[in-house]
Design a protein around this motif. Structure first.
Motif, mmCIF file in Angstrom:
data_model
loop_
_atom_site.group_PDB
_atom_site.id
_atom_site.type_symbol
_atom_site.label_atom_id
_atom_site.label_comp_id
_atom_site.label_asym_id
_atom_site.label_seq_id
_atom_site.Cartn_x
_atom_site.Cartn_y
_atom_site.Cartn_z
ATOM 1 N N LEU A 80 0.839 -1.202 0.000
ATOM 2 C CA LEU A 80 0.000 0.000 0.000
ATOM 3 C C LEU A 80 0.875 1.252 0.000
ATOM 4 O O LEU A 80 0.474 2.297 0.491
ATOM 5 C CB LEU A 80 -0.972 -0.032 1.185
ATOM 6 C CG LEU A 80 -1.950 -1.215 1.161
ATOM 7 C CD1 LEU A 80 -2.874 -1.201 2.371
ATOM 8 C CD2 LEU A 80 -2.784 -1.211 -0.128
ATOM 9 N N ASN A 81 2.071 1.111 -0.521
ATOM 10 C CA ASN A 81 2.925 2.279 -0.753
ATOM 11 C C ASN A 81 3.340 2.295 -2.215
ATOM 12 O O ASN A 81 4.516 2.130 -2.556
ATOM 13 C CB ASN A 81 4.145 2.278 0.166
ATOM 14 C CG ASN A 81 5.013 3.521 -0.080
ATOM 15 O OD1 ASN A 81 4.579 4.452 -0.757
ATOM 16 N ND2 ASN A 81 6.218 3.525 0.467
ATOM 17 N N ASN A 82 2.358 2.499 -3.063
ATOM 18 C CA ASN A 82 2.662 2.623 -4.487
ATOM 19 C C ASN A 82 2.974 4.063 -4.860
ATOM 20 O O ASN A 82 3.396 4.343 -5.974
ATOM 21 C CB ASN A 82 1.483 2.115 -5.315
ATOM 22 C CG ASN A 82 1.348 0.612 -5.193
ATOM 23 O OD1 ASN A 82 2.057 -0.132 -5.860
ATOM 24 N ND2 ASN A 82 0.457 0.145 -4.325
ATOM 25 N N GLY A 83 2.726 4.962 -3.920
ATOM 26 C CA GLY A 83 2.988 6.376 -4.178
ATOM 27 C C GLY A 83 4.478 6.679 -4.205
ATOM 28 O O GLY A 83 4.915 7.615 -4.878
ATOM 29 N N ALA A 371 -14.368 14.106 -4.319
ATOM 30 C CA ALA A 371 -13.711 13.581 -5.525
ATOM 31 C C ALA A 371 -12.807 14.612 -6.190
ATOM 32 O O ALA A 371 -11.803 14.255 -6.815
ATOM 33 C CB ALA A 371 -14.762 13.084 -6.514
ATOM 34 N N ASN A 372 -13.139 15.902 -6.063
ATOM 35 C CA ASN A 372 -12.288 16.940 -6.677
ATOM 36 C C ASN A 372 -11.003 17.150 -5.903
ATOM 37 O O ASN A 372 -10.080 17.806 -6.380
ATOM 38 C CB ASN A 372 -13.004 18.304 -6.679
ATOM 39 C CG ASN A 372 -14.151 18.282 -7.623
ATOM 40 O OD1 ASN A 372 -14.056 17.688 -8.690
ATOM 41 N ND2 ASN A 372 -15.252 18.910 -7.215
ATOM 42 N N GLN A 373 -10.972 16.660 -4.681
ATOM 43 C CA GLN A 373 -9.830 16.973 -3.818
ATOM 44 C C GLN A 373 -8.872 15.810 -3.602
ATOM 45 O O GLN A 373 -7.784 16.013 -3.041
ATOM 46 C CB GLN A 373 -10.320 17.488 -2.466
ATOM 47 C CG GLN A 373 -11.089 18.794 -2.594
ATOM 48 C CD GLN A 373 -11.133 19.525 -1.271
ATOM 49 O OE1 GLN A 373 -10.111 19.758 -0.651
ATOM 50 N NE2 GLN A 373 -12.325 19.885 -0.837
ATOM 51 N N SER A 374 -9.268 14.603 -3.970
ATOM 52 C CA SER A 374 -8.312 13.499 -3.860
ATOM 53 C C SER A 374 -8.734 12.360 -4.767
ATOM 54 O O SER A 374 -9.896 12.252 -5.159
ATOM 55 C CB SER A 374 -8.198 13.009 -2.414
ATOM 56 O OG SER A 374 -9.299 12.219 -2.075
ATOM 57 N N CYS A 375 -7.749 11.491 -5.081
ATOM 58 C CA CYS A 375 -8.049 10.326 -5.928
ATOM 59 C C CYS A 375 -7.557 9.069 -5.214
ATOM 60 O O CYS A 375 -8.216 8.611 -4.282
ATOM 61 C CB CYS A 375 -7.433 10.524 -7.302
ATOM 62 S SG CYS A 375 -7.907 9.254 -8.469
ATOM 63 N N GLY A 376 -6.389 8.539 -5.585
ATOM 64 C CA GLY A 376 -5.960 7.260 -5.018
ATOM 65 C C GLY A 376 -5.104 7.351 -3.766
ATOM 66 O O GLY A 376 -4.827 6.337 -3.124
ATOM 67 N N THR A 416 -1.515 4.077 -0.365
ATOM 68 C CA THR A 416 -1.684 4.203 -1.817
ATOM 69 C C THR A 416 -1.811 2.825 -2.463
ATOM 70 O O THR A 416 -0.812 2.188 -2.803
ATOM 71 C CB THR A 416 -0.495 4.965 -2.467
ATOM 72 O OG1 THR A 416 0.739 4.446 -1.944
ATOM 73 C CG2 THR A 416 -0.566 6.439 -2.217
ATOM 74 N N PRO A 417 -3.055 2.367 -2.627
ATOM 75 C CA PRO A 417 -3.260 1.130 -3.404
ATOM 76 C C PRO A 417 -2.977 1.412 -4.884
ATOM 77 O O PRO A 417 -2.720 2.559 -5.255
ATOM 78 C CB PRO A 417 -4.747 0.809 -3.202
ATOM 79 C CG PRO A 417 -5.330 1.889 -2.366
ATOM 80 C CD PRO A 417 -4.310 2.972 -2.195
#
Ligand SMILES: Cc1ncc(COP(=O)(O)O)c(C=O)c1O
Length: 443
Positions: A80-83, A371-376, A416-417
């Motif tokens: 969960l650290n794909n970022g 949704a406008n403020q974050s994604c994955g 971050t998945p």
């Protein structure tokens, strides 16, 4: 001397090959065998969701099962650290290895005369993803390089001010601090509200931070520690009206969610391609608007004749052509899924685990659900639980890999998945987190 094929001929043949092959999918430099198996897999999967909207596709586990199989990741660790940096799909790694072998044969000729010219096709592919002219795209080694070119390459004089935030990426802040020390420019930092009610509050913070001495603004499109999306276009529109340059740090936005340069109205943008584009490690992109290229110095010195050529930023001495060429396969994969489908899936995955945990009284999010403020990308804290100990417990006992964010303004775990993450893996993460939230860490 043996007769060598002319470069133009090679390039033309390659382009013909690519345009026949890549229509509707993207540009790439691939062997027929790898391409056909990937295309078959991707085409069949995308055909099955053609009738669905990207939001509906985000929930179609059969489609995402096919995408999950495109990676060779271990299921022994829930990553969960794909970022930080992302695994590449198999097709990218295979291509990278093939290109490495290719350039080991008569290297000076193969790498410089056969492979390097093909990177022009990659430049075109990247320009297409960003919606700009290919003469505005340089291929770099990472976001750091792209952004340092911009941050170090702008002429500033003593007393000029650069405006950015306390949450911008440490290396970029260090770059500006070095300019402070050397040239007596000054760095002004504003605080971005964490999970603001309205994204426009952030634009106002930037606008309020501008003074008569502000010459440059550095802003992240996505803040890496919280996943907060910033209102880049609003700030760029305003800054342009005041003659202020805006450098956009796109390390976490490019290929993460669907947008083009015109949606940002930016003149400068730098990103890595080894995060959300899934390209080989050590690849990045720099965008400089055509008429601005002349005034931004290259990091390594270049000839005056190159002043208006975007390629001046690629003059870094001898380096491998293989990772650059394998960006083509990453573009192919990205376009094959579809940018909007990918965005919706990444947002679906983050909301999946966030919604499961949000009811727990001691769970606090440092990321907006809007949704406008974050994604994955999202940041979560279990109030009262030490983040370093939680990180150690997740990885040590449950093989769930995350990263801790220990910032002056907040502390939490960045989660971050990725498109290869399964819902079962997120269920397991949520079960562990719920247990810790209710009972604390085991003694
Ligand atoms: C916001 C931001 N900018 C810049 C970078 C630097 O990226 P790289 O290390 O790939 O150069 C990162 C890396 O995580 C980042 O998150």
């Amino acid at each position: 001397m043996p007769q060598l094929p002319s470069l133009t001929e090679t390039e033309l043949t390659r382009r013909k090959f690519l345009s026949n092959l890549g229509k509707g999918i993207g540009l790439a430099a691939l062997s027929v065998a790898s391409v056909s198996s990937l295309l078959e897999q991707l085409n069949a999967a995308t055909k099955s969701v053609e009738h669905l909207s990207p939001e509906e596709t985000a929930m179609d586990e059969d489609f995402w099962f096919e995408i999950q199989q495109a990676f060779s990741v271990t299921r022994g660790i829930t990553n969960l650290n794909n970022g930080g940096v992302s695994p590449s799909p198999k097709i990218v790694t295979e291509a990278l290895i093939r290109y490495i072998w290719e350039q080991e044969d008569c290297t000076a000729y193969t790498m410089w005369q056969i492979m390097e010219p093909q990177c022009e096709t990659i430049r075109t592919g990247l320009a297409d993803v960003f919606g700009v002219d290919r003469e505005e795209i340089a291929i770099t080694r990472n976001a750091s390089e792209s952004l340092e070119i911009l941050l170090m390459g702008m002429d500033l004089k003593s007393g000029d001010e650069i405006l950015t935030t306390t949450q911008d990426y440490p290396r970029m802040l260090t770059t500006l601090r070095q300019r402070e020390l050397r040239e007596n420019i000054s760095l002004k930092l504003i605080k971005v509200p964490i999970a603001p009610k309205n994204i426009d509050d952030i634009a106002q913070k930037f606008i309020d931070g501008i003074t008569s001495r502000t010459k440059v603004i550095l802003m992240s499109h996505v803040i890496n520690i919280t996943g907060q999306i910033l209102p880049v276009k609003k700030v760029c529109d305003y800054a342009k009206s005041k003659g202020i340059e805006v450098i956009v740090d796109g390390a976490h936005s490019f290929a993460h969610f669907d947008f083009k340069q015109k949606d940002l109205n930016c003149d400068y943008y730098g990103t890595s391609l080894h995060k959300w584009m899934y390209a080989p490690k050590g690849t990045g992109l720099l965008y400089v608007k055509k008429e601005k290229i002349e005034k931004i110095w290259s990091l390594m010195a270049t000839e005056k004749t190159q002043a208006k050529d975007i390629r001046k930023y690629e003059e870094i001495g001898t380096h491998s052509a293989a990772p650059k060429l394998a960006i083509g396969e990453a573009i192919l994969f990205h376009n094959g899924i579809g940018a909007k489908r990918k965005e919706e899936r990444l947002r679906y995955l983050s909301r999946y685990w966030m919604n499961k945990l949000k009811g727990l009284p001691n769970v606090r999010f440092h990321t907006s659900f809007d949704a406008n403020q974050s994604c994955g990308v999202a940041n979560v804290e279990i109030v009262g639980v030490d983040i370093a100990a939680l990180y150690g417990y997740l990885m040590g006992t449950h093989k769930i890999y995350t990263t801790t964010i220990n910032h002056d303004e907040f502390k939490g775990m960045r989660i971050t998945p990725n498109v290869y993450t399964t819902l079962k893996e997120l269920d397991r993460f949520c079960d562990v987190m719920e247990n810790v939230a209710k009972k604390g860490l085991p003694k």
